[in-house]
Design an enzyme around this catalytic site. Structure first.
Site, mmCIF file in Angstrom:
data_model
loop_
_atom_site.group_PDB
_atom_site.id
_atom_site.type_symbol
_atom_site.label_atom_id
_atom_site.label_comp_id
_atom_site.label_asym_id
_atom_site.label_seq_id
_atom_site.Cartn_x
_atom_site.Cartn_y
_atom_site.Cartn_z
ATOM 1 N N TYR A 145 4.098 -51.145 -9.907
ATOM 2 C CA TYR A 145 5.354 -50.918 -9.697
ATOM 3 C C TYR A 145 6.047 -51.895 -10.733
ATOM 4 C CZ TYR A 145 10.178 -51.598 -8.068
ATOM 5 O OH TYR A 145 11.597 -51.721 -7.818
ATOM 6 N N ASP A 230 1.945 -53.151 1.081
ATOM 7 C CA ASP A 230 3.241 -52.614 0.841
ATOM 8 C C ASP A 230 3.271 -51.138 1.120
ATOM 9 O OD1 ASP A 230 5.701 -51.544 0.043
ATOM 10 O OD2 ASP A 230 5.947 -52.840 -1.657
ATOM 11 N N ILE A 232 5.796 -48.792 1.834
ATOM 12 C CA ILE A 232 7.073 -48.325 1.795
ATOM 13 C C ILE A 232 6.982 -46.808 1.625
ATOM 14 C CG2 ILE A 232 7.217 -48.533 -0.887
ATOM 15 C CD1 ILE A 232 10.180 -49.358 -0.499
ATOM 16 N N LYS A 272 12.514 -44.966 1.067
ATOM 17 C CA LYS A 272 11.780 -43.852 0.387
ATOM 18 C C LYS A 272 11.624 -42.967 1.554
ATOM 19 C CE LYS A 272 11.376 -46.455 -3.264
ATOM 20 N NZ LYS A 272 12.163 -46.261 -4.350
#
Length: 469
Positions: A145, A230, A232, A272
């Site tokens: 990302y 992570d 998410i 998300k």
């Protein structure tokens, strides 16, 4: 400029990345079906807008929560007053139960080990402050990302060292890649403090395999370093293989009460899975009491409002709603993903096989004029300025191979997605046609040169000895 801090004047924020530059171009000329039908369509933003109707329906049926009431009585004043940075107990309980539900209730989470933050951005930066000193390094698998260059480095001074993954195995992490990255940090005299992964991956849209997760646990155990997972996108997994949380791996390996148990940390957010990035709700989950205590103190710089916590605690505590939402949202993501893949195929473009996320990792290597990142940027500019689609080039995600792009599909209507695919197909068709024509002209020119050489040679050979023909 001398009266300003170096932080103000430095250029390490990452705002000049093509990832953010594409957003800026979109904002100058945003597509609107009625007002600006020839504008740029935003396909560089990983937002989930597919299930807003489910959330809005719940709000309409639960006016007390949205109106800050409890048992019909207003609690506005209570929520409007200062709350300490530990967060509302009711919300923390609802959040950890939602996290367990997403993971099929294979693991449970303790409210005493969770720290609320203003989104995953804040959570990741806070962990950097807790785990590393300025100049220390974290290893990240590529592609990753683009925002991590800002989130992990800008204010903390932490270095990112890439774990170079390639398309040969679907960009999966290998033992060799891990070790190479670690050795690279040693050559640079950097101290490695940990590995950070996104699972499911942004930008790949894939879940990590059990083998990869076990490899990571073995690696951090051997090197005596941390692991941040992570997660998410954990609730966006829409097809097999399913999502495996790092917490599930730790429990399967009976890591409780071991040193590695305290060195694994999870980042989560509702941005998300629920499509609520504007609510700024993130969390750190850690088994290390010292990390939890320090992160809780740091969270005072980025708190989640009491009003937001109250509203979401009511929503997430409605188990009938959350069960239906998770299931329906995943079905919608799967259908929308299929439409994007189908549209790309019609344009002669393939993508990495994926099963999660709000985007696809798209292979446009065949459209490059050369196998270089300069050619990738040239193609990206054409797609942004001529085709009017903002997508993210792989180089902004630190991909080691030119020609890959991240394309988002859940932040627009189905009609807008259809239009974007029509634009892309027209561009590919014209590019292919021009390239074929150029190749045809090149072949004709080559044949003409060969013919001229042949005629000259024939003419020369037919001359009379000692004179002209």
């Amino acid at each position: 400029m001398g009266i300003l801090s170096r932080k103000v004047t430095c250029n390490s924020h990452g705002q000049d990345s093509s990832y953010f530059l594409g957003w800026q171009e979109y904002e100058k000329n945003p597509y609107d079906e009625v007002k600006n039908p020839k504008g740029i369509i935003q396909m560089g933003l990983a937002e989930n807008q597919l299930s807003f109707d489910l959330l809005e329906s719940w709000l309409a049926k639960n006016p007390d929560a949205a109106g800050f009431k409890k048992d019909g009585q207003s609690i506005f004043r209570e929520l409007a007053l200062f709350q300490d940075y530990h967060g509302l107990p009711s919300f923390k309980k609802a959040l950890v139960e939602f996290m367990s539900e997403i993971r099929g209730n294979k693991v449970t989470f303790d409210t005493n080990k969770i720290v609320l933050t203003a989104g995953a951005t804040s959570a990741n930066e806070t962990l950097m402050f807790c785990l590393a000193e300025p100049g220390d390094a974290f290893l990240l698998p590529t592609p990753y990302y683009p925002g991590f260059d800002r989130d992990l480095k800008w204010r903390t001074g932490v270095e990112i060292v890439p774990i170079r993954c390639t398309s040969t195995n679907g960009f999966q992490i290998t033992e060799t890649a891990l070790e190479d990255a670690y050795q690279q940090t040693q050559k640079r005299n950097l101290k490695v403090k940990g590995v950070l992964v996104t699972n499911p991956s942004n930008p790949l849209g894939t879940t990590m395999s059990r083998d990869e997760l076990n490899l990571l646990i073995d690696f951090i155990s051997e090197k005596n370093i941390h692991l941040i997972s992570d997660e998410i996108y954990s609730g966006t997994v829409f097809s097999s293989p399913g999502f495996i949380s790092i917490m599930e791996i730790l429990k399967d390996r009976n890591c409780e009460n071991t040193e590695v148990w305290d060195r694994v940390h999870i980042v989560y957010s509702l941005s998300k899975d629920l499509g609520l990035p504007g609510f700024r709700v993130g969390a750190i989950y850690s088994n290390d009491d010292m990390v939890v205590a320090a992160a809780t103190k740091m969270s005072s710089f980025g708190l989640v409002s009491s009003q937001t916590q109250y509203l979401l605690s009511a929503l997430l505590s409605d188990k009938k709603f959350t069960k239906n939402y998770i299931s329906e949202n995943q079905k919608r993501l799967k259908r929308r993903h299929k439409k994007l893949v189908s549209g790309l195929e019609k344009a002669g473009i393939s993508c990495l096989k994926s099963n999660a996320g709000l985007f696809c990792w798209v292979d446009m290597r065949h459209l490059l004029s050369s196998n270089t990142f300069e050619a990738e940027m040239g193609l990206w500019k054409k797609i942004v300025y001529d085709v009017k689609l903002n997508i993210s080039p792989g180089s902004s995600c630190h991909c080691t191979e030119p020609g890959w792009f991240r394309v988002c599909f859940a932040n627009m209507s189905e009609d807008t997605l259809k239009l974007s695919m029509q634009r892309l197909k027209a561009f590919v068709d014209s590019t292919t046609s021009a390239r074929n024509q150029s190749n045809h002209q090149s072949v004709k020119s080559s044949r003409r040169r060969s013919l001229n050489k042949w005629v000259f040679r024939l003419s020369f050979d037919d001359r009379e000895p000692g004179g002209e023909r």
